[in-house]
Motif scaffolding. Structure first.
Motif, PDB file in Angstrom:
ATOM      1  N   GLU A 235      -7.831   4.167   2.931  1.00 25.07           N
ATOM      2  CA  GLU A 235      -6.411   4.361   2.633  1.00 25.07           C
ATOM      3  C   GLU A 235      -6.118   4.069   1.166  1.00 25.07           C
ATOM      4  O   GLU A 235      -5.338   4.775   0.523  1.00 25.07           O
ATOM      5  CB  GLU A 235      -5.549   3.454   3.529  1.00 25.07           C
ATOM      6  N   HIS A 236      -6.755   3.018   0.618  1.00 28.26           N
ATOM      7  CA  HIS A 236      -6.555   2.691  -0.800  1.00 28.26           C
ATOM      8  C   HIS A 236      -7.118   3.782  -1.712  1.00 28.26           C
ATOM      9  O   HIS A 236      -6.554   4.060  -2.771  1.00 28.26           O
ATOM     10  CB  HIS A 236      -7.218   1.348  -1.136  1.00 28.26           C
ATOM     11  N   LYS A 237      -8.220   4.392  -1.312  1.00 32.49           N
ATOM     12  CA  LYS A 237      -8.812   5.453  -2.128  1.00 32.49           C
ATOM     13  C   LYS A 237      -7.887   6.669  -2.227  1.00 32.49           C
ATOM     14  O   LYS A 237      -7.890   7.383  -3.238  1.00 32.49           O
ATOM     15  CB  LYS A 237     -10.156   5.883  -1.529  1.00 32.49           C
ATOM     16  N   LEU A 238      -7.100   6.895  -1.160  1.00 30.01           N
ATOM     17  CA  LEU A 238      -6.210   8.059  -1.145  1.00 30.01           C
ATOM     18  C   LEU A 238      -4.916   7.831  -1.915  1.00 30.01           C
ATOM     19  O   LEU A 238      -4.209   8.785  -2.241  1.00 30.01           O
ATOM     20  CB  LEU A 238      -5.875   8.436   0.312  1.00 30.01           C
ATOM     21  N   GLN A 239      -4.614   6.562  -2.175  1.00 26.44           N
ATOM     22  CA  GLN A 239      -3.382   6.243  -2.900  1.00 26.44           C
ATOM     23  C   GLN A 239      -3.601   6.467  -4.393  1.00 26.44           C
ATOM     24  O   GLN A 239      -4.608   6.063  -4.947  1.00 26.44           O
ATOM     25  CB  GLN A 239      -2.960   4.791  -2.652  1.00 26.44           C
ATOM     26  N   SER A 240      -2.642   7.085  -5.024  1.00 24.99           N
ATOM     27  CA  SER A 240      -2.727   7.315  -6.472  1.00 24.99           C
ATOM     28  C   SER A 240      -1.544   6.633  -7.155  1.00 24.99           C
ATOM     29  O   SER A 240      -0.425   6.631  -6.643  1.00 24.99           O
ATOM     30  CB  SER A 240      -2.720   8.809  -6.785  1.00 24.99           C
ATOM     31  N   GLY A 241      -1.813   6.072  -8.316  1.00 25.19           N
ATOM     32  CA  GLY A 241      -0.752   5.425  -9.077  1.00 25.19           C
ATOM     33  C   GLY A 241      -0.203   4.178  -8.424  1.00 25.19           C
ATOM     34  O   GLY A 241       0.958   3.808  -8.633  1.00 25.19           O
ATOM     35  N   ASN A 242      -1.029   3.508  -7.636  1.00 24.05           N
ATOM     36  CA  ASN A 242      -0.585   2.283  -6.962  1.00 24.05           C
ATOM     37  C   ASN A 242      -0.531   1.128  -7.963  1.00 24.05           C
ATOM     38  O   ASN A 242      -1.526   0.796  -8.590  1.00 24.05           O
ATOM     39  CB  ASN A 242      -1.546   1.939  -5.819  1.00 24.05           C
ATOM     40  N   THR A 243       0.638   0.519  -8.112  1.00 16.62           N
ATOM     41  CA  THR A 243       0.794  -0.576  -9.081  1.00 16.62           C
ATOM     42  C   THR A 243       0.431  -1.931  -8.489  1.00 16.62           C
ATOM     43  O   THR A 243       0.307  -2.907  -9.200  1.00 16.62           O
ATOM     44  CB  THR A 243       2.248  -0.630  -9.593  1.00 16.62           C
ATOM     45  N   ASN A 244       0.272  -2.009  -7.166  1.00 17.84           N
ATOM     46  CA  ASN A 244      -0.076  -3.269  -6.514  1.00 17.84           C
ATOM     47  C   ASN A 244      -1.565  -3.523  -6.652  1.00 17.84           C
ATOM     48  O   ASN A 244      -2.389  -2.746  -6.169  1.00 17.84           O
ATOM     49  CB  ASN A 244       0.331  -3.216  -5.032  1.00 17.84           C
ATOM     50  N   ARG A 245      -1.936  -4.608  -7.329  1.00 17.35           N
ATOM     51  CA  ARG A 245      -3.344  -4.879  -7.598  1.00 17.35           C
ATOM     52  C   ARG A 245      -3.882  -5.907  -6.619  1.00 17.35           C
ATOM     53  O   ARG A 245      -4.039  -7.089  -6.939  1.00 17.35           O
ATOM     54  CB  ARG A 245      -3.515  -5.362  -9.040  1.00 17.35           C
TER      55      ARG A 245
END
Length: 497
Positions: free
Chosen positions: A256-266
């Protein structure tokens, strides 16, 4: 008959059958008798396995005293040679030595994938890579600071839930859920409300509990190889059922994280996915690392906070002094912030004193393994020997601490005391609950910051009192992976603000 005669010869040697086998077969018994480490023989073949069940830290401390071997004692767990110390100087010699940089083989740990995470990965290039990633990216000051708002939010949720409780209640469930949610947010970036039931949280909680039970058991097959094929305790079977569930759960979140783009939550998943070059981990290695973070980060925080609150209920005068300091630094018109803790002296002293009297890992949780022959406290210790430190015995030693069985946070505050600037992060082995040296807990700074802040918040908001004046708090222990209260803490609270 010949096998039985050999077994009895091995058993006759100080330290038991594993030490007898080594010394007789290498002829050290005849050549260097002065190098014999004192210790119990136990029973033929199985050695002193009985010392490692129930409250092992109590039994090992008593055995060391009876053999006059507090500095160093040898004993056998089946075919496993073990040394243990109840002395801070010898503990430092072991924990800070490059010789003891590996972990002993533990079937449940390897079955649960921990041989590919920081805890049990063999000492070498891969382990050093993991350690560097943890220090540079996961537990660095910047990453810890970035999750401050998350810890504040979970502390506020705990306060709201506790404020709604009428009469007596058990505090353990609240602390475990808060600790699990905190780690899920840090590791996976998922933020759930404590008061709302959630399938994902409950599923992960079950996985962690099953893992605790498996890793905390004394596995006979680890020490008696001829039993390995039988799996008498069903540990291998249970691990084989648990690991696919863990793989499925964690891998789903990674994808799921790989599919997210531009995620600001580190969160930790984002950090690991962003690594390149030699630090880049495979998906399988990433699953092992993230699973270990959740596993190790959830238990210690909840266990330690419960011990602290139990001590506050038992010692109302100390609780009042902490609350007076909180009122002086924070006041009563706003909630506690993490920056406020830096101005406090007595609250950190209380946390240190509870760590001294109730270290969550009284035997520092996981032992060390000698990778080559060495000398410890003047004794020859061969390669393949397991080394343990009884931190519980050290912290209760009258030769090390004044009034060791008395709960006295003032020992870390008094200007006349040498322990005012005492660090519990591994530099002083009189109190090193997170270990020391290469294999110390990488998340100790984050864990300590979380515990101190949450305890401060709970004491700032509420006065904690016994559930019943006629039934005082029970400080009895049970040793699983961590040393927990045998009977969960039941309390009442009175709002203060």
């Amino acid at each position: 008959m010949a096998w039985l005669a050999m077994a009895l010869c091995f058993w006759f040697y100080p330290g038991g059958p594993a030490w007898g086998k080594y010394n007789w077969l290498t002829k050290r018994a005849a050549t260097k008798p002065s190098y014999t480490i004192p210790g119990p023989r136990g029973l033929p073949i199985v050695g002193s396995m009985n010392l490692m069940v129930h409250l092992a830290h109590h039994k090992l401390s008593a055995a060391a005293k009876s053999f006059g071997a507090k500095r160093l004692m040898a004993f056998s767990l089946g075919d496993t040679r073990v040394i243990i110390t109840c002395n801070p100087d010898v503990a430092k010699e072991i924990l800070n030595s490059s010789v003891f940089s590996d972990r002993p083989v533990k079937e449940s740990a390897y079955s649960l994938m921990f041989n590919r995470a920081i805890g049990f990965a063999p000492y070498g290039v891969y382990w050093r890579t993991l350690r560097r990633i943890a220090a540079t990216h996961l537990f660095c000051p910047k990453q810890i600071s970035s999750t401050e708002a998350q810890r504040l939010d979970i502390a506020s949720q705990m306060v709201s839930i506790i404020a709604c409780r009428r009469g007596e209640f058990f505090v353990r469930d609240i602390l475990k859920k808060a600790s699990l949610n905190n780690m899920m947010c840090s590791v996976f970036g998922t933020n759930y409300q404590l008061g709302s039931p959630n399938t994902e949280t409950e599923q992960l909680s079950q996985l962690v509990e099953e893992g605790y039970d498996l890793l905390g058991k004394l596995n006979w097959s680890d020490h008696l190889p001829w039993l390995a094929g039988l799996d008498i305790q069903k540990i291998r079977l249970r691990c084989s059922k648990l690991v696919p569930r863990v793989n499925k759960f964690v891998n789903k979140i990674i994808q799921e994280h790989k599919l997210q783009s531009g995620n600001t939550n580190r969160d930790f998943v984002d950090v690991l996915l962003s690594l390149n070059g030699p630090d880049r981990l495979s998906d399988n290695d990433m699953i092992a690392v993230l699973w270990e973070m959740i596993f190790r980060g959830t238990d210690t925080v909840a266990v330690l906070i419960e011990w602290i609150l139990a001590r506050m209920v038992l010692h109302p005068e100390i609780q009042s002094r902490v609350q007076a300091e909180l009122d002086e630094v924070v006041g009563k018109s706003r909630p506690l912030m993490e920056s406020d803790v830096e101005s406090m002296v007595y609250l950190p002293a209380v946390v240190k004193e509870v760590l001294r009297m109730h270290p969550p890992g009284p035997l520092l949780s996981w032992a060390r393994l000698a990778i080559k022959d060495t000398t410890v406290d003047g004794y020859h210790v061969p390669a393949g020997t397991t080394a343990m430190v009884n931190m519980w015995a050290i912290t209760r030693d009258p030769d090390v601490w004044v009034d060791p069985v008395k709960f006295m946070p003032e020992r870390f505050v008094s200007k006349d005391s040498t322990d005012v600037e005492f660090s519990v992060l591994g530099s002083d082995l009189r109190l090193s609950p997170f270990g020391s040296g290469r294999r110390s807990c990488p998340g100790k700074t984050l864990g300590l910051a979380t515990v101190t802040f949450w305890v401060g918040t709970l004491l700032h908001e509420f006065k904690w009192v016994p559930s019943d004046e006629n039934s005082p708090v029970d400080l009895g222990e049970v040793l699983r992976l961590s040393c927990e209260m045998a009977n969960p803490l039941k309390v009442k609270v009175h709002p203060r603000l």
